[in-house]
Design a protein around this motif. Sequence first.
Motif, PDB file in Angstrom:
ATOM      1  N   THR A  59       0.833  -1.202   0.000  1.00 33.71           N
ATOM      2  CA  THR A  59       0.000   0.000   0.000  1.00 33.71           C
ATOM      3  C   THR A  59       0.867   1.251   0.000  1.00 33.71           C
ATOM      4  O   THR A  59       0.604   2.207  -0.739  1.00 33.71           O
ATOM      5  CB  THR A  59      -0.931  -0.002   1.236  1.00 33.71           C
ATOM      6  N   CYS A  62       2.458   1.813  -3.411  1.00 33.32           N
ATOM      7  CA  CYS A  62       1.471   2.352  -4.351  1.00 33.32           C
ATOM      8  C   CYS A  62       1.251   3.842  -4.089  1.00 33.32           C
ATOM      9  O   CYS A  62       1.188   4.646  -5.038  1.00 33.32           O
ATOM     10  CB  CYS A  62       0.143   1.597  -4.235  1.00 33.32           C
ATOM     11  N   ARG A  63       1.169   4.222  -2.837  1.00 32.30           N
ATOM     12  CA  ARG A  63       0.978   5.634  -2.479  1.00 32.30           C
ATOM     13  C   ARG A  63       2.179   6.458  -2.929  1.00 32.30           C
ATOM     14  O   ARG A  63       2.019   7.539  -3.522  1.00 32.30           O
ATOM     15  CB  ARG A  63       0.769   5.786  -0.970  1.00 32.30           C
ATOM     16  N   ASN A  65       4.256   5.743  -5.292  1.00 34.16           N
ATOM     17  CA  ASN A  65       4.247   5.757  -6.754  1.00 34.16           C
ATOM     18  C   ASN A  65       3.284   6.812  -7.288  1.00 34.16           C
ATOM     19  O   ASN A  65       3.571   7.512  -8.255  1.00 34.16           O
ATOM     20  CB  ASN A  65       3.892   4.377  -7.281  1.00 34.16           C
ATOM     21  N   GLU A  66       2.127   6.947  -6.659  1.00 38.36           N
ATOM     22  CA  GLU A  66       1.142   7.933  -7.087  1.00 38.36           C
ATOM     23  C   GLU A  66       1.596   9.349  -6.792  1.00 38.36           C
ATOM     24  O   GLU A  66       1.290  10.283  -7.536  1.00 38.36           O
ATOM     25  CB  GLU A  66      -0.207   7.667  -6.401  1.00 38.36           C
ATOM     26  N   ASP A  67       2.338   9.549  -5.680  1.00 36.71           N
ATOM     27  CA  ASP A  67       2.766  10.879  -5.260  1.00 36.71           C
ATOM     28  C   ASP A  67       4.005  11.379  -6.002  1.00 36.71           C
ATOM     29  O   ASP A  67       4.315  12.567  -5.947  1.00 36.71           O
ATOM     30  CB  ASP A  67       3.060  10.898  -3.752  1.00 36.71           C
ATOM     31  N   GLN A  68       4.719  10.497  -6.660  1.00 34.83           N
ATOM     32  CA  GLN A  68       5.967  10.887  -7.333  1.00 34.83           C
ATOM     33  C   GLN A  68       5.686  11.766  -8.545  1.00 34.83           C
ATOM     34  O   GLN A  68       4.815  11.473  -9.352  1.00 34.83           O
ATOM     35  CB  GLN A  68       6.743   9.637  -7.783  1.00 34.83           C
ATOM     36  N   LYS A  69       6.460  12.837  -8.624  1.00 34.14           N
ATOM     37  CA  LYS A  69       6.389  13.700  -9.805  1.00 34.14           C
ATOM     38  C   LYS A  69       7.170  13.059 -10.947  1.00 34.14           C
ATOM     39  O   LYS A  69       6.794  13.146 -12.096  1.00 34.14           O
ATOM     40  CB  LYS A  69       6.992  15.081  -9.491  1.00 34.14           C
ATOM     41  N   ASP A  73       8.764   3.730 -11.809  1.00 35.39           N
ATOM     42  CA  ASP A  73       7.907   2.555 -11.957  1.00 35.39           C
ATOM     43  C   ASP A  73       8.146   1.583 -10.802  1.00 35.39           C
ATOM     44  O   ASP A  73       9.119   0.831 -10.786  1.00 35.39           O
ATOM     45  CB  ASP A  73       8.183   1.879 -13.297  1.00 35.39           C
ATOM     46  N   ASP A  75       5.715  -0.576  -9.963  1.00 37.47           N
ATOM     47  CA  ASP A  75       4.793  -1.694 -10.186  1.00 37.47           C
ATOM     48  C   ASP A  75       5.459  -3.065 -10.092  1.00 37.47           C
ATOM     49  O   ASP A  75       4.878  -3.980  -9.482  1.00 37.47           O
ATOM     50  CB  ASP A  75       4.065  -1.547 -11.523  1.00 37.47           C
TER      51      ASP A  75
END
Length: 133
Positions: A59, A62-63, A65-69, A73, A75
């Motif tokens: 989790t 994933c967070r 990864n979403e927050d990175q400018k 990758d 995944d």
Amino acid sequence: RGAGGAKMAAGSGGPAARELFAEGLLQFLRPAVRQLDGHVHAVRESQVELREHIDSLATELCRINEDQKVALDLDPYVKKLLNARRRVVLVNNILQNAQERLRRLNHSVAKETVRRKAMLEASGSYPQGLPGK
């Protein structure tokens, strides 16, 4: 004596000697079964804890990864964690089944011990001075 000597000792003294041998064997096995059950229980608890940590880490990845400018990758790492989690769950299921079999074995040993003790007491050939009487 070895295995052959144990068989001879169990079979040479008639039914009472066999019953006594069987009861001794059951008394010998019971602590090992209980100890093994305790170890399996402890491993299962650690497996659950490990699974929770893997879920938390996945989790968090994933967070992040979403927050990175920057396009980072993560995944493949998340997939590896989820694969590890799947294996932990599989091992936990195997341990759970083994623990259930151990519980049934322990129950059978206790039941058989009580039955044999009752048979020996009823026949009047129960040896005096043994613990448990």
